[in-house]
Scaffold this motif. Structure first.
Motif, PDB file in Angstrom:
ATOM      1  N   PRO A   2       0.821  -1.216   0.000  1.00 24.62           N
ATOM      2  CA  PRO A   2       0.000   0.000   0.000  1.00 24.62           C
ATOM      3  C   PRO A   2       0.850   1.258   0.000  1.00 24.62           C
ATOM      4  CG  PRO A   2       0.029  -1.012   2.175  1.00 24.62           C
ATOM      5  CD  PRO A   2       0.697  -1.989   1.249  1.00 24.62           C
ATOM      6  N   GLN A   3       0.268   2.333  -0.498  1.00 22.65           N
ATOM      7  CA  GLN A   3       0.943   3.628  -0.477  1.00 22.65           C
ATOM      8  C   GLN A   3       1.134   4.077   0.973  1.00 22.65           C
ATOM      9  OE1 GLN A   3       1.268   6.195  -3.585  1.00 22.65           O
ATOM     10  NE2 GLN A   3       1.917   4.126  -4.070  1.00 22.65           N
ATOM     11  N   PRO A   4       2.234   4.767   1.278  1.00 20.33           N
ATOM     12  CA  PRO A   4       2.433   5.244   2.652  1.00 20.33           C
ATOM     13  C   PRO A   4       1.383   6.285   3.033  1.00 20.33           C
ATOM     14  CG  PRO A   4       4.091   6.166   1.171  1.00 20.33           C
ATOM     15  CD  PRO A   4       3.351   5.127   0.395  1.00 20.33           C
ATOM     16  N   GLU A   5       1.119   6.365   4.323  1.00 20.39           N
ATOM     17  CA  GLU A   5       0.168   7.341   4.826  1.00 20.39           C
ATOM     18  C   GLU A   5       0.601   8.745   4.416  1.00 20.39           C
ATOM     19  OE1 GLU A   5      -1.956   8.600   9.075  1.00 20.39           O
ATOM     20  OE2 GLU A   5      -0.359   7.093   9.014  1.00 20.39           O
ATOM     21  N   GLN A   6      -0.319   9.510   3.843  1.00 23.45           N
ATOM     22  CA  GLN A   6       0.022  10.800   3.263  1.00 23.45           C
ATOM     23  C   GLN A   6      -0.082  11.916   4.296  1.00 23.45           C
ATOM     24  OE1 GLN A   6       1.098  11.228  -0.268  1.00 23.45           O
ATOM     25  NE2 GLN A   6       1.500   9.124   0.395  1.00 23.45           N
ATOM     26  N   ARG A   7       0.819  11.862   5.269  1.00 23.18           N
ATOM     27  CA  ARG A   7       0.920  12.950   6.234  1.00 23.18           C
ATOM     28  C   ARG A   7       2.331  12.997   6.788  1.00 23.18           C
ATOM     29  NH1 ARG A   7      -0.064  11.923  11.872  1.00 23.18           N
ATOM     30  NH2 ARG A   7      -0.268   9.681  12.328  1.00 23.18           N
ATOM     31  N   ARG A   8       2.713  14.167   7.273  1.00 27.62           N
ATOM     32  CA  ARG A   8       4.045  14.350   7.854  1.00 27.62           C
ATOM     33  C   ARG A   8       4.053  13.764   9.256  1.00 27.62           C
ATOM     34  NH1 ARG A   8       6.809  19.613  10.116  1.00 27.62           N
ATOM     35  NH2 ARG A   8       4.632  20.281  10.211  1.00 27.62           N
ATOM     36  N   ILE A   9       5.037  12.925   9.533  1.00 23.54           N
ATOM     37  CA  ILE A   9       5.195  12.326  10.857  1.00 23.54           C
ATOM     38  C   ILE A   9       6.653  12.472  11.268  1.00 23.54           C
ATOM     39  CG2 ILE A   9       5.082  10.208  12.212  1.00 23.54           C
ATOM     40  CD1 ILE A   9       2.921   9.186  10.312  1.00 23.54           C
ATOM     41  N   LEU A  10       6.894  13.074  12.411  1.00 28.79           N
ATOM     42  CA  LEU A  10       8.242  13.217  12.953  1.00 28.79           C
ATOM     43  C   LEU A  10       8.378  12.255  14.124  1.00 28.79           C
ATOM     44  CD1 LEU A  10       8.667  17.104  12.851  1.00 28.79           C
ATOM     45  CD2 LEU A  10       9.283  15.413  11.119  1.00 28.79           C
ATOM     46  N   ALA A  11       8.834  11.053  13.833  1.00 26.31           N
ATOM     47  CA  ALA A  11       8.983  10.027  14.864  1.00 26.31           C
ATOM     48  C   ALA A  11      10.278  10.183  15.640  1.00 26.31           C
ATOM     49  CB  ALA A  11       8.921   8.635  14.228  1.00 26.31           C
ATOM     50  N   VAL A 423       1.276  14.502  -8.191  1.00 22.01           N
ATOM     51  CA  VAL A 423       0.141  13.822  -7.565  1.00 22.01           C
ATOM     52  C   VAL A 423       0.030  14.137  -6.078  1.00 22.01           C
ATOM     53  CG1 VAL A 423       0.153  11.940  -9.244  1.00 22.01           C
ATOM     54  CG2 VAL A 423       1.535  11.742  -7.154  1.00 22.01           C
ATOM     55  N   ILE A 424       0.839  15.035  -5.564  1.00 24.41           N
ATOM     56  CA  ILE A 424       0.814  15.348  -4.142  1.00 24.41           C
ATOM     57  C   ILE A 424      -0.556  15.892  -3.737  1.00 24.41           C
ATOM     58  CG2 ILE A 424       1.676  17.720  -4.431  1.00 24.41           C
ATOM     59  CD1 ILE A 424       3.317  17.318  -1.860  1.00 24.41           C
ATOM     60  N   GLY A 425      -1.014  15.515  -2.561  1.00 24.01           N
ATOM     61  CA  GLY A 425      -2.254  16.071  -2.042  1.00 24.01           C
ATOM     62  C   GLY A 425      -2.080  17.543  -1.701  1.00 24.01           C
ATOM     63  N   MET A 426      -3.099  18.334  -1.971  1.00 27.87           N
ATOM     64  CA  MET A 426      -2.977  19.771  -1.754  1.00 27.87           C
ATOM     65  C   MET A 426      -2.796  20.117  -0.273  1.00 27.87           C
ATOM     66  SD  MET A 426      -2.703  21.333  -4.537  1.00 27.87           S
ATOM     67  CE  MET A 426      -3.099  21.374  -6.283  1.00 27.87           C
ATOM     68  N   ASP A 427      -3.410  19.361   0.626  1.00 30.27           N
ATOM     69  CA  ASP A 427      -3.211  19.615   2.054  1.00 30.27           C
ATOM     70  C   ASP A 427      -1.760  19.368   2.448  1.00 30.27           C
ATOM     71  OD1 ASP A 427      -5.863  20.257   2.288  1.00 30.27           O
ATOM     72  OD2 ASP A 427      -6.467  18.343   3.201  1.00 30.27           O
ATOM     73  N   LEU A 428      -1.176  18.319   1.896  1.00 27.77           N
ATOM     74  CA  LEU A 428       0.224  18.009   2.173  1.00 27.77           C
ATOM     75  C   LEU A 428       1.127  19.087   1.585  1.00 27.77           C
ATOM     76  CD1 LEU A 428       1.621  15.598   3.608  1.00 27.77           C
ATOM     77  CD2 LEU A 428       2.032  14.636   1.338  1.00 27.77           C
ATOM     78  N   LEU A 429       0.819  19.529   0.377  1.00 29.16           N
ATOM     79  CA  LEU A 429       1.577  20.614  -0.241  1.00 29.16           C
ATOM     80  C   LEU A 429       1.498  21.875   0.609  1.00 29.16           C
ATOM     81  CD1 LEU A 429       3.142  21.796  -2.695  1.00 29.16           C
ATOM     82  CD2 LEU A 429       0.914  22.312  -3.712  1.00 29.16           C
ATOM     83  N   ASP A 430       0.306  22.226   1.055  1.00 25.78           N
ATOM     84  CA  ASP A 430       0.135  23.412   1.895  1.00 25.78           C
ATOM     85  C   ASP A 430       0.981  23.310   3.157  1.00 25.78           C
ATOM     86  OD1 ASP A 430      -1.662  24.506   0.117  1.00 25.78           O
ATOM     87  OD2 ASP A 430      -3.447  23.872   1.226  1.00 25.78           O
ATOM     88  N   GLU A 431       1.005  22.136   3.768  1.00 28.17           N
ATOM     89  CA  GLU A 431       1.793  21.960   4.987  1.00 28.17           C
ATOM     90  C   GLU A 431       3.283  22.125   4.709  1.00 28.17           C
ATOM     91  OE1 GLU A 431       2.377  18.787   8.695  1.00 28.17           O
ATOM     92  OE2 GLU A 431       1.057  18.289   7.000  1.00 28.17           O
ATOM     93  N   GLY A 432       3.735  21.612   3.558  1.00 26.39           N
ATOM     94  CA  GLY A 432       5.133  21.793   3.193  1.00 26.39           C
ATOM     95  C   GLY A 432       5.485  23.259   3.018  1.00 26.39           C
TER      96      GLY A 432
END
Length: 444
Positions: A2-11, A423-432
């Protein structure tokens, strides 16, 4: 998978302990001449996210330097290359033929600019494509000289390194260089001495003077230009310049080659960047985004030019590898089916206003520029146009610590370039971009 979860995670901190251990091991095994932007080891990737071995999810604003435009593991690409690999991984097209090679050539003949008869040759890397375009131009014209532009980048082979403008790190210590390569000033509007309004006219005059009086037009086989300069800092030429260069080339029987290795295949909001200027090149080189991460490159050009080289004169053991061809056909289908040309324009419309808001008197941001999803921020010492490479590095380092991958480029090392997957999600782009804005404000 599966595709990785599309959110920023700082582990963990970035780079994390596992990446640092692997990077230390790398130091004892891998040649030091291979640099690294960020010593993070990737475990999986897809969409707009890179997942490292420590479990961090990084927002990808680099796309492997404009390669993974459809993501690093698009299911359709993975399926098609997997099916091809199960049938056969290699036969060498120069020995026994296969349909995938021909199908990729036909697709590129169809989508590249111009309605003239075209043919395509496939290779493995962008540098190979540029070098072979020069070989074809030399054969077709019977001439030897090649003209390139200042701030240009064309590769790391002897010829393409000679054609590249910037010395360090691409050329330092590697001379002597290939002969019959000539460079003219490139119109860099932000930095043109007499002002941006005159950059195109004066750069064109310098080109004409070099070709006509210093080299001799009858000696010039090709003029090779990036429609938007990549490593040079995402420099966009002034309107009309590329068209004028093309017309000048045709006037003197010179082959005009558009190096679209970084700009091509939907990246700039057109399928090819030269279309923005209504330029139809005699030959066009593609690579990077062509095969969704697999090594594949191409030269597509006027049929009579492409056929000027005798059989056996072009090729390479891995050129047009069948697995890479399968990936390319899937990638081209995705670009058209998912309307990624339009998606690149949406990215520009979303990002440019936010970046331009960072400019102004006293700002470290001297200029924001680019097209589509090929965007850049040039950093300067406040109140001047002096390149500030230290600020660019500091901004990039801040982004990296916060899990956003950006790249530094430019002749002066003072430009941050943004190349998000289309193909990046716009929410992810905005966060970047949120993180990038924070980084800029932290150094203002």
């Amino acid at each position: 998978m599966p595709q990785p979860e599309q959110r920023r995670i700082l582990a963990t901190a970035i780079p994390g302990p596992k990446s640092l251990k692997l990077h230390e091991h790398r130091g004892g095994e891998v040649a030091g001449g291979l640099g690294s932007v960020l010593p993070v080891f990737v475990d999986s990737a897809g969409g707009g996210v890179l997942v490292d071995v420590d479990g961090n999810h990084l927002i990808d604003l680099a796309s492997g330097i404009a390669v993974t435009s459809v993501g690093a593991s698009h299911p359709h690409v993975v399926q098609e290359l997997s099916e091809q690999a199960q049938r056969f991984t290699h036969s060498c097209f120069l020995v026994t033929e296969y349909e995938g090679f021909v199908d990729v050539a036909a697709a590129l003949n169809r989508i590249t600019p111009g309605d003239h008869a075209k043919k395509t040759a496939l290779f493995s890397t962008g540098a190979e494509a540029v070098e072979n375009a020069v070989k074809i131009a030399r054969t077709a014209t019977g001439r030897s000289a090649v003209v390139t532009l200042g701030h240009g980048y064309h590769g790391r082979t002897l010829l393409t390194m000679s054609m590249t403008a910037k010395n360090a790190p691409y050329k330092e210590g590697f001379g002597p260089f290939a002969p019959e390569v000539y460079r003219v000033p490139s119109p860099y509007p932000y930095r043109w001495p007499s002002g941006s309004e005159r950059s195109g006219e004066e750069a064109l005059a310098a080109l004409r003077e070099l070709v006509l009086t210093q080299v001799g037009s009858h000696n010039v086989a090709a003029i090779v230009a990036e429609p938007i300069q990549g490593e040079g800092g995402f420099v966009v030429p002034p309107p009309g310049y590329l068209k004028a260069v093309q017309e000048f080339a045709h006037e003197h029987g010179i082959v005009f080659v558009a190096d679209e290795i970084q700009t091509g295949l939907a990246r700039t909001g057109d399928m090819f960047a030269c279309e923005h200027e209504d330029v139809v090149p005699d030959m066009i080189t593609t690579a990077k985004a062509l095969a969704g991460g697999m090594p594949l490159a191409a030269v597509t050009g006027r049929a009579e030019l492409m056929d000027s080289v005798p059989a056996g004169g072009l090729g390479g053991t891995y050129a047009g590898n069948p697995v890479a061809c399968a990936a390319a056909l899937a990638t081209l289908e995705i670009i058209e089916r998912e309307r990624l040309v339009e998606r690149a324009r949406e990215i520009e419309q979303r990002v440019i206003p936010r970046l331009e808001a960072l400019t102004g008197p006293g700002s470290v941001v001297g200029e924001v520029r680019g097209r589509g999803a090929m965007l850049a921020v040039e950093f300067v010492n406040p109140g001047t146009t002096e390149p500030a490479d230290d600020i660019a590095r500091a901004v990039a380092a801040h982004c990296h610590r916060q899990g956003v991958l950006v790249l530094v480029c430019g002749t002066y090392g003072n430009v941050i370039r943004l190349l998000p997957p289309l193909v990046i999600g716009m929410d992810l782009l905005d966060e970047g971009i949120d993180v990038l804005e924070e980084a800029v404000r932290s150094v203002r």
